[in-house]
Design an enzyme around this catalytic site. Structure first.
Site, mmCIF file in Angstrom:
data_model
loop_
_atom_site.group_PDB
_atom_site.id
_atom_site.type_symbol
_atom_site.label_atom_id
_atom_site.label_comp_id
_atom_site.label_asym_id
_atom_site.label_seq_id
_atom_site.Cartn_x
_atom_site.Cartn_y
_atom_site.Cartn_z
ATOM 1 C CD GLU A 4 -40.156 64.369 -1.148
ATOM 2 O OE1 GLU A 4 -39.482 65.076 -0.384
ATOM 3 O OE2 GLU A 4 -40.564 64.746 -2.270
ATOM 4 C CD GLU B 245 -40.045 69.413 -4.187
ATOM 5 O OE1 GLU B 245 -39.353 69.601 -3.181
ATOM 6 O OE2 GLU B 245 -40.408 68.280 -4.548
HETATM 7 MN MN MN Z 1 -40.510 66.497 -3.375
#
Ligand code: MN
Length: 290
Positions: free
Chosen positions: A147, A241
């Site tokens: 990420e 998210e």
């Molecule tokens: Mn994230």
């Protein structure tokens, strides 16, 4: 057909069996294809209870985690590196048991604000760990997503370009780039180019608003981002998210600097997010058709 998912912290702060069941049943009821499980403590997660829950309420599971100081694999401290490797291997085993295909997040280092860049030796230690965990993951058909996060959460991977360089070093086909619109909005020049640069090496996506609240209520250029996904024919998971003090995991909330509420009604928020993502993808599709 893109699979649309919901981060577990929309529904529950703890992923003990009741928290996990709540996150699974609410994600399903809302219409999501995927539940992303925050797997910050893969040792404490009750795998048998989760398998039992998924037997009654099937949904695709993915998982994310960030490393702590004690498990920072991008470190010169070999004890931390080994502990981080063990944690990642345990997470892979948990996901294999749940039939999951994705382990994503800041797998490569401690999630925090740094005051110096990583040393070459620390970086090399982390790369070696990710490579070895990727080989274990590959045996179970699991992909690792690296990420890209903002400068206040990593001193190493803040842009898609840096992530691509990193996964080139790791050099395993099941290690992919994981982009998050919240972080992109801080670090990238725009929402299109990073996606185009990644191409088929983009394997996981987080959709978050600039303040992590309701999609469309901030400054993220979602139309540009959805068009970019379409341009590379992205077909991986796309997961909403967000974090709020309404649903608190104290550890993670503090790590992510969640100091104020941007929502308090999980059901309304999640329904809105799913509609927003579906509508955005649908709008792009109509352009492609004509
Ligand atoms: Mn994230």
């Amino acid at each position: 057909m893109m699979m649309i998912g919901c981060h577990g912290l929309v529904w529950a702060g703890d992923f003990d069996p009741p928290g996990f069941e709540r996150a699974v049943t609410r994600s399903r009821a809302t219409g999501f294809d995927i539940l992303e499980l925050p797997l910050l403590d893969p040792y404490g997660f009750d795998v048998d209870a989760a398998i039992e829950t998924l037997g009654r309420h099937p949904i695709t599971i993915t998982a994310s985690l960030g490393q702590s100081r004690e498990t920072d694999v991008t470190s010169e401290d070999l004890e931390r590196v080994r502990a981080g490797e063990a944690k990642l291997n345990r997470a892979v085993d948990v996901l294999a048991a749940l039939g999951s295909r994705h382990l994503v997040g800041v797998l490569f280092g401690e999630l925090r604000k740094y005051s110096e860049p990583p040393t070459a030796r620390a970086r090399a230690n982390g790369v070696a760990v990710i490579r070895s965990v990727a080989d274990r993951a590959a045996e179970h058909g699991i992909t690792l997503g690296i990420e890209v996060v903002n400068r206040y959460e990593s001193n190493m991977i803040n842009t898609a370009t840096q992530a691509l360089r990193y996964i080139d070093e790791v050099d395993r086909p099941n290690v992919v780039v994981h982009l998050d619109t919240y972080h992109m909005n801080i670090e990238e020049s725009d929402m299109y180019r990073p996606v185009a640069l990644c191409g088929d090496r983009l394997g996981y996506v987080h959709v978050g608003e600039s303040h992590r609240g309701y999609l469309g209520s901030g400054t993220v250029d979602f139309p540009g981002f959805f068009r970019a996904l379409d341009s590379i024919s992205y077909d991986g998971p796309i997961v909403f998210e967000t974090f709020s003090t309404a649903v608190v995991n104290e550890n993670l909330s503090r790590m992510l600097a969640v100091w104020r509420n941007l929502w308090d009604d999980s059901d309304d928020l999640a329904q809105h997010a799913l509609g927003f993502i579906r509508n955005g993808l649908r709008a792009v599709e109509t352009i492609a058709l004509h």
